[in-house]
Design a protein around this motif. Structure first.
Motif, PDB file in Angstrom:
ATOM      1  N   SER A 155     -57.184 -13.254  22.648  1.00 25.21           N
ATOM      2  CA  SER A 155     -56.253 -12.111  22.600  1.00 25.21           C
ATOM      3  C   SER A 155     -56.945 -10.784  22.259  1.00 25.21           C
ATOM      4  O   SER A 155     -56.405  -9.974  21.503  1.00 25.21           O
ATOM      5  CB  SER A 155     -55.121 -12.372  21.592  1.00 25.21           C
ATOM      6  OG  SER A 155     -54.479 -13.597  21.850  1.00 25.21           O
ATOM      7  N   LYS A 156     -58.145 -10.559  22.817  1.00 24.96           N
ATOM      8  CA  LYS A 156     -58.891  -9.322  22.579  1.00 24.96           C
ATOM      9  C   LYS A 156     -58.924  -8.976  21.086  1.00 24.96           C
ATOM     10  O   LYS A 156     -58.413  -7.940  20.647  1.00 24.96           O
ATOM     11  CB  LYS A 156     -58.278  -8.164  23.369  1.00 24.96           C
ATOM     12  CG  LYS A 156     -58.410  -8.289  24.873  1.00 24.96           C
ATOM     13  CD  LYS A 156     -57.873  -7.058  25.585  1.00 24.96           C
ATOM     14  CE  LYS A 156     -58.042  -7.189  27.088  1.00 24.96           C
ATOM     15  NZ  LYS A 156     -57.533  -5.990  27.821  1.00 24.96           N
ATOM     16  N   PRO A 157     -59.533  -9.808  20.263  1.00 19.30           N
ATOM     17  CA  PRO A 157     -59.469  -9.650  18.802  1.00 19.30           C
ATOM     18  C   PRO A 157     -60.178  -8.381  18.305  1.00 19.30           C
ATOM     19  O   PRO A 157     -61.157  -7.928  18.880  1.00 19.30           O
ATOM     20  CB  PRO A 157     -60.184 -10.897  18.286  1.00 19.30           C
ATOM     21  CG  PRO A 157     -61.100 -11.282  19.398  1.00 19.30           C
ATOM     22  CD  PRO A 157     -60.367 -10.961  20.654  1.00 19.30           C
ATOM     23  N   ASN A 158     -59.633  -7.848  17.216  1.00 23.51           N
ATOM     24  CA  ASN A 158     -60.239  -6.709  16.534  1.00 23.51           C
ATOM     25  C   ASN A 158     -61.515  -7.166  15.826  1.00 23.51           C
ATOM     26  O   ASN A 158     -61.530  -8.182  15.151  1.00 23.51           O
ATOM     27  CB  ASN A 158     -59.224  -6.141  15.529  1.00 23.51           C
ATOM     28  CG  ASN A 158     -59.780  -5.018  14.693  1.00 23.51           C
ATOM     29  OD1 ASN A 158     -60.443  -5.286  13.688  1.00 23.51           O
ATOM     30  ND2 ASN A 158     -59.506  -3.788  15.091  1.00 23.51           N
ATOM     31  N   MET A 159     -62.607  -6.384  15.957  1.00 20.75           N
ATOM     32  CA  MET A 159     -63.897  -6.804  15.420  1.00 20.75           C
ATOM     33  C   MET A 159     -63.900  -6.891  13.896  1.00 20.75           C
ATOM     34  O   MET A 159     -64.557  -7.763  13.316  1.00 20.75           O
ATOM     35  CB  MET A 159     -64.998  -5.855  15.896  1.00 20.75           C
ATOM     36  CG  MET A 159     -65.356  -5.988  17.368  1.00 20.75           C
ATOM     37  SD  MET A 159     -66.017  -7.637  17.805  1.00 20.75           S
ATOM     38  CE  MET A 159     -64.629  -8.336  18.711  1.00 20.75           C
ATOM     39  N   ASP A 160     -63.168  -6.016  13.227  1.00 22.95           N
ATOM     40  CA  ASP A 160     -63.089  -6.091  11.764  1.00 22.95           C
ATOM     41  C   ASP A 160     -62.406  -7.386  11.330  1.00 22.95           C
ATOM     42  O   ASP A 160     -62.811  -8.030  10.355  1.00 22.95           O
ATOM     43  CB  ASP A 160     -62.339  -4.881  11.199  1.00 22.95           C
ATOM     44  CG  ASP A 160     -63.160  -3.602  11.269  1.00 22.95           C
ATOM     45  OD1 ASP A 160     -64.409  -3.711  11.298  1.00 22.95           O
ATOM     46  OD2 ASP A 160     -62.568  -2.507  11.303  1.00 22.95           O
TER      47      ASP A 160
ATOM     48  N   PHE B  25     -71.682 -10.610  17.909  1.00 23.55           N
ATOM     49  CA  PHE B  25     -70.376 -10.470  18.549  1.00 23.55           C
ATOM     50  C   PHE B  25     -70.495  -9.736  19.885  1.00 23.55           C
ATOM     51  O   PHE B  25     -71.254  -8.777  20.021  1.00 23.55           O
ATOM     52  CB  PHE B  25     -69.405  -9.691  17.654  1.00 23.55           C
ATOM     53  CG  PHE B  25     -69.083 -10.377  16.359  1.00 23.55           C
ATOM     54  CD1 PHE B  25     -68.860 -11.746  16.317  1.00 23.55           C
ATOM     55  CD2 PHE B  25     -68.996  -9.657  15.180  1.00 23.55           C
ATOM     56  CE1 PHE B  25     -68.560 -12.384  15.126  1.00 23.55           C
ATOM     57  CE2 PHE B  25     -68.693 -10.281  13.977  1.00 23.55           C
ATOM     58  CZ  PHE B  25     -68.484 -11.646  13.956  1.00 23.55           C
ATOM     59  N   HIS B  26     -69.704 -10.218  20.856  1.00 24.23           N
ATOM     60  CA  HIS B  26     -69.575  -9.535  22.142  1.00 24.23           C
ATOM     61  C   HIS B  26     -68.094  -9.300  22.384  1.00 24.23           C
ATOM     62  O   HIS B  26     -67.304 -10.246  22.414  1.00 24.23           O
ATOM     63  CB  HIS B  26     -70.166 -10.386  23.267  1.00 24.23           C
ATOM     64  CG  HIS B  26     -71.657 -10.580  23.151  1.00 24.23           C
ATOM     65  ND1 HIS B  26     -72.559  -9.647  23.571  1.00 24.23           N
ATOM     66  CD2 HIS B  26     -72.380 -11.614  22.637  1.00 24.23           C
ATOM     67  CE1 HIS B  26     -73.794 -10.086  23.346  1.00 24.23           C
ATOM     68  NE2 HIS B  26     -73.707 -11.278  22.772  1.00 24.23           N
ATOM     69  N   LYS B  27     -67.715  -8.046  22.558  1.00 20.51           N
ATOM     70  CA  LYS B  27     -66.304  -7.729  22.760  1.00 20.51           C
ATOM     71  C   LYS B  27     -65.797  -8.351  24.059  1.00 20.51           C
ATOM     72  O   LYS B  27     -66.511  -8.437  25.047  1.00 20.51           O
ATOM     73  CB  LYS B  27     -66.102  -6.211  22.792  1.00 20.51           C
ATOM     74  CG  LYS B  27     -66.297  -5.522  21.453  1.00 20.51           C
ATOM     75  CD  LYS B  27     -65.969  -4.042  21.555  1.00 20.51           C
ATOM     76  CE  LYS B  27     -66.130  -3.351  20.209  1.00 20.51           C
ATOM     77  NZ  LYS B  27     -65.801  -1.904  20.289  1.00 20.51           N
ATOM     78  N   GLY B  28     -64.520  -8.761  24.031  1.00 17.82           N
ATOM     79  CA  GLY B  28     -63.904  -9.338  25.220  1.00 17.82           C
ATOM     80  C   GLY B  28     -62.602 -10.008  24.872  1.00 17.82           C
ATOM     81  O   GLY B  28     -62.113  -9.906  23.735  1.00 17.82           O
ATOM     82  N   ASN B  29     -62.030 -10.671  25.852  1.00 19.51           N
ATOM     83  CA  ASN B  29     -60.771 -11.389  25.615  1.00 19.51           C
ATOM     84  C   ASN B  29     -60.974 -12.580  24.679  1.00 19.51           C
ATOM     85  O   ASN B  29     -60.077 -12.959  23.929  1.00 19.51           O
ATOM     86  CB  ASN B  29     -60.185 -11.866  26.945  1.00 19.51           C
ATOM     87  CG  ASN B  29     -59.720 -10.714  27.810  1.00 19.51           C
ATOM     88  OD1 ASN B  29     -59.334  -9.664  27.309  1.00 19.51           O
ATOM     89  ND2 ASN B  29     -59.763 -10.902  29.119  1.00 19.51           N
ATOM     90  N   PHE B  30     -62.157 -13.201  24.742  1.00 21.15           N
ATOM     91  CA  PHE B  30     -62.472 -14.374  23.933  1.00 21.15           C
ATOM     92  C   PHE B  30     -63.795 -14.116  23.223  1.00 21.15           C
ATOM     93  O   PHE B  30     -64.791 -13.766  23.868  1.00 21.15           O
ATOM     94  CB  PHE B  30     -62.564 -15.624  24.804  1.00 21.15           C
ATOM     95  CG  PHE B  30     -61.340 -15.877  25.627  1.00 21.15           C
ATOM     96  CD1 PHE B  30     -60.274 -16.592  25.115  1.00 21.15           C
ATOM     97  CD2 PHE B  30     -61.242 -15.375  26.918  1.00 21.15           C
ATOM     98  CE1 PHE B  30     -59.131 -16.812  25.868  1.00 21.15           C
ATOM     99  CE2 PHE B  30     -60.113 -15.594  27.686  1.00 21.15           C
ATOM    100  CZ  PHE B  30     -59.047 -16.313  27.161  1.00 21.15           C
ATOM    101  N   VAL B  31     -63.806 -14.289  21.910  1.00 24.18           N
ATOM    102  CA  VAL B  31     -64.983 -13.955  21.112  1.00 24.18           C
ATOM    103  C   VAL B  31     -65.397 -15.153  20.263  1.00 24.18           C
ATOM    104  O   VAL B  31     -64.543 -15.790  19.625  1.00 24.18           O
ATOM    105  CB  VAL B  31     -64.705 -12.743  20.191  1.00 24.18           C
ATOM    106  CG1 VAL B  31     -65.911 -12.466  19.292  1.00 24.18           C
ATOM    107  CG2 VAL B  31     -64.360 -11.505  21.013  1.00 24.18           C
ATOM    108  N   THR B  32     -66.696 -15.469  20.282  1.00 21.81           N
ATOM    109  CA  THR B  32     -67.219 -16.510  19.392  1.00 21.81           C
ATOM    110  C   THR B  32     -67.376 -15.927  17.992  1.00 21.81           C
ATOM    111  O   THR B  32     -68.082 -14.937  17.806  1.00 21.81           O
ATOM    112  CB  THR B  32     -68.570 -17.037  19.895  1.00 21.81           C
ATOM    113  OG1 THR B  32     -68.391 -17.600  21.204  1.00 21.81           O
ATOM    114  CG2 THR B  32     -69.112 -18.108  18.955  1.00 21.81           C
TER     115      THR B  32
END
Length: 323
Positions: free
Chosen positions: A250-255, A280-287
């Protein structure tokens, strides 16, 4: 190793030809040439159309690529059997439904139409079972076929070669059980087998497939999705062959991702669980972070209870975050 025709004839068209050949042997007139092969073919035909052994097979007419159907067999001039034959590919575009509709249009109500999805490779069954229910077709996997063909008393070399080939596929798939983890971890077939085992043990919400990417891709397995209200994203587990990832969608906020990772590290403390950071790599799905997959295999071996117990530790961490 003894030469095997099907080590070279590996396409789905070659498998179509084998199935058409096998079904033709179910004709009673062919029993005089090889009684045991006739019995095997009859068993196979009865199994795919869901009739008992008392069902009398009088005639079988086989048709190749009619209406673009892989295998079509007309039994007793009253049952039309559609076989969608797959090795490593999957059904697409509602093929079976389209074939059924075409036959219903052309043949009318004269025939009882039976549809079968036959697969000798490996495939996640979660969505396939849903499609089978909605599309009214029978799933017939490699193990179902082996159960019939392996017990045949026929010495026919074509039959023996085909059985040998699909037994080889089965053995490669099951290497995760018999070989040390470090020996099969680069074997795609073994990962398919391992994921199928996870699917059997962790439920229908687990899915697996090949994930292509610029780095070469991997066999991926994902499950246990939970919504995290505190971070406003969903979190789930994904195995990417060499690592087990905690993933956010869900396009998570990096913080929020950073805070979630801190909580995972805290929850993992004292559990003999080595959580590793990742860029971290921004996107719809983030590890968010990951665990090396070798964590599941103590002493480099497959042990069912231990693996399920360790997976339970990972899912409980997600439960704690989602609460």
């Amino acid at each position: 190793m003894k030469p095997n025709l099907f080590n070279y004839a590996t396409s789905e068209l070659s498998q179509d030809a084998f199935l058409l050949w096998l079904l033709e042997w179910a004709n009673p007139l062919n029993s005089e040439y090889d009684l045991e092969l006739y019995k095997t073919a009859s068993d196979f035909l009865r199994k795919i159309i869901d009739v008992d052994e008392e069902f009398d097979i009088k005639t079988v007419v086989c048709k190749k690529q009619q209406y673009h159907i892989d295998v079509l067999a007309i039994v007793n001039n009253e049952i039309a059997v559609i076989i969608e034959d797959k090795i490593n590919t999957q059904e697409h575009g509602n093929q079976i439904a389209r074939y059924r509709q075409q036959l219903e249009t052309d043949l009318g109500t004269q025939y009882d139409i039976k549809c079968v999805y036959l697969k000798t490779g490996n495939e996640c069954l979660t969505n396939l079972r849903k499609n089978a229910d909605s599309g009214n077709f029978k799933i017939f996997m490699r193990r179902d076929l082996l159960r019939i063909l392996e017990k045949s008393n026929s010495d026919n070399i074509i039959l023996r070669d085909f059985v040998s080939r699909i037994k080889f596929i089965e053995e490669c798939t099951n290497q995760y059980k018999s070989k040390p983890y470090h020996e099969w971890m680069h074997n795609g077939a073994a990962w398919q087998g391992f994921y199928s085992w996870l699917e059997d043990n962790l439920g229908d919400n687990l899915e697996w497939r090949y994930v292509s990417n610029p780095n070469g891709g991997f066999w991926g397995c994902y499950w246990y999705w939970k919504w995290c209200k505190a971070f406003n994203f969903g979190i789930y587990l994904q195995i990417e062959q060499n690592r087990i990832c905690f993933k956010a969608d869900s396009k998570p906020n990096m913080d929020c991702i950073k805070k979630c990772r801190e909580k995972i590290f805290s929850l993992a403390s004292g559990k003999n669980l080595k959580i590793e950071n990742i860029r971290f790599h921004k996107g719809n799905f983030v590890t968010i972070c990951f665990v090396d997959t070798s964590y599941l295999f103590s002493n480099d071996i497959f042990e069912e209870k231990e693996i399920l117990a360790k997976i339970s530790i990972l899912t409980k961490i997600i439960d704690s975050i989602a609460d």
